[in-house]
Enzyme design. Sequence first.
Site, PDB file in Angstrom:
ATOM      1  N   ASN A   9      42.460  42.860  34.739  1.00  0.00           N
ATOM      2  CA  ASN A   9      41.640  44.046  34.985  1.00  0.00           C
ATOM      3  C   ASN A   9      41.304  44.105  36.478  1.00  0.00           C
ATOM      4  OD1 ASN A   9      39.731  46.064  35.039  1.00  0.00           O
ATOM      5  ND2 ASN A   9      38.179  44.950  33.853  1.00  0.00           N
ATOM      6  N   PHE A  10      41.913  45.073  37.170  1.00  0.00           N
ATOM      7  CA  PHE A  10      41.699  45.181  38.623  1.00  0.00           C
ATOM      8  C   PHE A  10      40.330  45.771  38.961  1.00  0.00           C
ATOM      9  CE2 PHE A  10      46.326  45.369  40.449  1.00  0.00           C
ATOM     10  CZ  PHE A  10      46.555  44.106  39.973  1.00  0.00           C
ATOM     11  N   LYS A  11      39.690  46.425  37.993  1.00  0.00           N
ATOM     12  CA  LYS A  11      38.422  47.127  38.252  1.00  0.00           C
ATOM     13  C   LYS A  11      38.606  48.077  39.452  1.00  0.00           C
ATOM     14  CE  LYS A  11      36.070  43.111  36.411  1.00  0.00           C
ATOM     15  NZ  LYS A  11      34.810  42.401  36.264  1.00  0.00           N
ATOM     16  N   HIS A  93      34.417  48.144  27.954  1.00  0.00           N
ATOM     17  CA  HIS A  93      34.105  47.084  28.932  1.00  0.00           C
ATOM     18  C   HIS A  93      32.616  47.114  29.261  1.00  0.00           C
ATOM     19  CE1 HIS A  93      34.037  44.688  32.569  1.00  0.00           C
ATOM     20  NE2 HIS A  93      35.190  44.179  32.173  1.00  0.00           N
ATOM     21  N   GLU A  95      31.013  46.687  31.912  1.00  0.00           N
ATOM     22  CA  GLU A  95      30.606  47.418  33.117  1.00  0.00           C
ATOM     23  C   GLU A  95      30.472  48.919  32.817  1.00  0.00           C
ATOM     24  OE1 GLU A  95      33.545  45.799  35.764  1.00  0.00           O
ATOM     25  OE2 GLU A  95      32.459  43.906  35.831  1.00  0.00           O
ATOM     26  N   GLU A 162      34.008  39.112  25.677  1.00  0.00           N
ATOM     27  CA  GLU A 162      33.607  38.880  27.060  1.00  0.00           C
ATOM     28  C   GLU A 162      32.090  38.798  27.150  1.00  0.00           C
ATOM     29  OE1 GLU A 162      36.848  40.268  29.955  1.00  0.00           O
ATOM     30  OE2 GLU A 162      35.571  41.980  29.557  1.00  0.00           O
ATOM     31  N   GLY A 168      32.443  37.782  36.078  1.00  0.00           N
ATOM     32  CA  GLY A 168      32.301  37.846  37.537  1.00  0.00           C
ATOM     33  C   GLY A 168      31.233  36.924  38.085  1.00  0.00           C
ATOM     34  N   SER A 198      35.239  34.905  33.842  1.00  0.00           N
ATOM     35  CA  SER A 198      35.480  33.870  34.850  1.00  0.00           C
ATOM     36  C   SER A 198      36.643  32.938  34.500  1.00  0.00           C
ATOM     37  CB  SER A 198      34.191  33.094  35.129  1.00  0.00           C
ATOM     38  OG  SER A 198      33.191  33.975  35.642  1.00  0.00           O
TER      39      SER A 198
HETATM   40  C1  PEP Z   1      36.314  41.331  33.204  1.00  0.00           C
HETATM   41  O1  PEP Z   1      35.567  42.044  33.845  1.00  0.00           O
HETATM   42  O2  PEP Z   1      36.983  41.804  32.264  1.00  0.00           O
HETATM   43  C2  PEP Z   1      36.378  39.918  33.560  1.00  0.00           C
HETATM   44  C3  PEP Z   1      36.777  39.076  32.664  1.00  0.00           C
HETATM   45  O3  PEP Z   1      35.991  39.590  34.842  1.00  0.00           O
HETATM   46  P1  PEP Z   1      35.976  38.128  35.524  1.00  0.00           P
HETATM   47  O4  PEP Z   1      37.282  37.467  35.159  1.00  0.00           O
HETATM   48  O5  PEP Z   1      35.862  38.406  36.982  1.00  0.00           O
HETATM   49  O6  PEP Z   1      34.814  37.408  34.946  1.00  0.00           O
END
Ligand code: PEP
Length: 239
Positions: A9-11, A93, A95, A162, A168, A198
């Site tokens: 996921n590039f966000k 997600h 976010e 998640e 993050g 992470s």
């Molecule tokens: C995500 O936002 O889907 C995610 C897993 O981020 P990170 O790997 O940076 O925790």
Amino acid sequence: MSEKILAANFKTNHTRASTRDYVGALDAGMEKMGYDAPVYLFPPATALESFDTRSDIRIGAQNAYPTVKGSFTGEIGLEQLGEFDIDTVLLGHSERRHILGETQEFVAQKYSWFQERDFTIVYCIGEPLEVREAGDEAVRRYIVEQLEGIDTSYGKLILAYEPVWAIGTGKTATPDLIEATHATIKNLSDRPLLYGGSVKPANIAEILAVPGCDGTLIGTASWEVESMLSMLSKVKGEK
Ligand code: PEP
């Protein structure tokens, strides 16, 4: 070869140009190591295109509005996705739920709409810290609420657990916690279940070895292609 599913996921990172470079390098690296399992890639909307790759790289949208086209300023719909043959979407997600205020009702509406159009849906669920601290039953209830209105038997659903406190933040859930929570979720759906939060080259092998973990959804550590390829090489080494 492992059957694990990896997704990146590039966000709000990468441009169209850097995404092209990334996909080229990822494709070459996957071919070199003989990596033949699918890798899902969610670039920002401005970088969506139909890439011609030799490896199984599947491009998806990080978000889309449940419409073919119309007056939904700032959103993209089926017409924009169809231009690039995109048939995969990331929904739910944290976010989008927490920063952009998407309600469960709206997420479920999107889910049904894209399900009706036969999309592969990577659907995210996971609890914030205060819920985790309230204990396992609170986490279970929270996840059940995030599955409200969701057809959990949909054949093109991939679930991603998640925990919000692990996204993050550099704080990865422990293998025991992932195993226990995945077991809870597997009682609610038998679709593939990824872990996200992470994940990085140093911990991916340990996480993928957790019983009930069918793959990983990776944010930060996927943004550099060398890091992504390093994780793929670890998956390949996994038996
Ligand atoms: C995500 O936002 O889907 C995610 C897993 O981020 P990170 O790997 O940076 O925790």
